[in-house]
Design an enzyme around this catalytic site. Sequence first.
Site, PDB file in Angstrom:
ATOM      1  N   GLU A   1       3.466  54.319  -8.675  1.00 30.27           N
ATOM      2  CA  GLU A   1       4.083  53.751  -7.478  1.00 30.27           C
ATOM      3  C   GLU A   1       3.097  53.806  -6.311  1.00 30.27           C
ATOM      4  OE1 GLU A   1       7.748  55.805  -6.771  1.00 30.27           O
ATOM      5  OE2 GLU A   1       8.795  54.710  -8.357  1.00 30.27           O
TER       6      GLU A   1
ATOM      7  N   LYS B   1       0.774  13.438 -11.077  1.00 37.59           N
ATOM      8  CA  LYS B   1       0.623  14.569 -12.002  1.00 37.59           C
ATOM      9  C   LYS B   1       1.909  14.779 -12.785  1.00 37.59           C
ATOM     10  CE  LYS B   1       0.567  18.927 -10.468  1.00 37.59           C
ATOM     11  NZ  LYS B   1       0.005  20.133  -9.829  1.00 37.59           N
TER      12      LYS B   1
ATOM     13  N   ARG C   1       3.460  17.701 -15.225  1.00 33.15           N
ATOM     14  CA  ARG C   1       3.216  19.054 -15.742  1.00 33.15           C
ATOM     15  C   ARG C   1       3.998  19.228 -17.041  1.00 33.15           C
ATOM     16  NH1 ARG C   1       1.030  23.637 -14.254  1.00 33.15           N
ATOM     17  NH2 ARG C   1       0.551  23.074 -12.108  1.00 33.15           N
TER      18      ARG C   1
ATOM     19  N   ASP D   1      -1.630  15.228  -6.589  1.00 29.52           N
ATOM     20  CA  ASP D   1      -0.265  14.698  -6.722  1.00 29.52           C
ATOM     21  C   ASP D   1       0.238  14.292  -5.349  1.00 29.52           C
ATOM     22  OD1 ASP D   1       0.730  17.025  -5.458  1.00 29.52           O
ATOM     23  OD2 ASP D   1       0.882  18.051  -7.386  1.00 29.52           O
TER      24      ASP D   1
END
Length: 281
Positions: free
Chosen positions: A35, A183, A185, A159
Site C-alpha cells: 500500500e 477509424k 476499432r 479519426d
Amino acid sequence: MIVSGSSTQALAAELAAVTGESLAPVEFQRFPDGEGMVRVDEVDDHALVVASTVSDEAHIECLQLQDAAREAGASQVTTVLPYMGYARQDRAFEEGEPVSARAVARAISTGTDRILTVNPHEDAVCDYFTVPAEAVDAAGCLANPLPDDLADPLFLSPDEGAIDLARTVADAYGRGDTDYFEKTRHSGTDVEITPSDAAVGDRDVVLVDDIIATGSTMSESVAVLNDRDARSVYVTCVHPLLASNAVLKLSRAGVETIYGTDTIERSVSEVSVAPAIADAL
Ligand code: R5P
C-alpha cells in the site's frame, strides 16, 4: 502551493515556474504490504494538487494527496488532472459494465473544490464530477517543436473525434490544411484505418491525436501515409501513454518523430502544458 503527485513531478515544477507558486514538500512511501502512503508536511491555504491518474495506484495517490493537503491546513483544494485515467470508459459499452469515468470522477470530487483536466477524450466527462470541472485545451503547444519550414503541411487526425485537436495545432502552427481519417476499432489493439482522399504525396503530415495508448492507431495511420508517399510524418499527441509495446510498434512502422506533452512523463514529452493550465487557474 502546488502538491505534486509522484508521476507529475516535472510538470508540477514547470507549473511552479510559470505561476510563481511554490512546491509543497511531498514524500512518497510504500508499506511492506504494497500500500502507498504520501506525506505533505506543509501547505498554504490553497492547495493545488497536480496528479495524472495514469494507473490505479495513481488514483489512490491522488485521493491521498487531496486528503493530506486538507490535513495540513488547506481550506481550498483545486485538483489538476493533467491526464485523467479511465476517461475513455465514459459509458457502459456492454450490459453489466460500470461507467468507470463517472465512478472515478465521483471519488476524486470528494476531496476537492474544483477540477481542471487537460484534453480529456470527451469534454463531457467533466459532467461526471460533482464539483465544478473544466477541460483545458493544451493541444496548441504541440505546434511548438515542429520545424518552421514544413512543406505544404497537412494536420491530420486518425479519426473524426480528434479533428478539433488537429485544427488547434494547425492554427497554432499558423498555416496548413486539416483533414481526418476514419477509424474502426476491432479490439483493444486492432484498428483499421480508412484514409480520406486528401493528397499527401510530397507533403509533410502532422498526425494529431489526444492519446497514444497501444500505438495501433498511429502506426496504422503512418503505414497509410507512407504508402501514399508522404514526404515526412510527425506523430503528435497530448497524452503519450505509450503502453506495452507502443514504442516498438511505432518504430517498426517507421515513425521517427513523436512529440507529446508532459501530462504523462515520457521520453517524448517535448512540450509542457503548464502555461495552458496556468491560464485556466
Ligand atoms: C481514441 O479514440 C483515442 O482518440 C485514441 O485514438 C486512442 O486512444 C489511441 O489508442 P491506441 O494508441 O491504443 O490505438
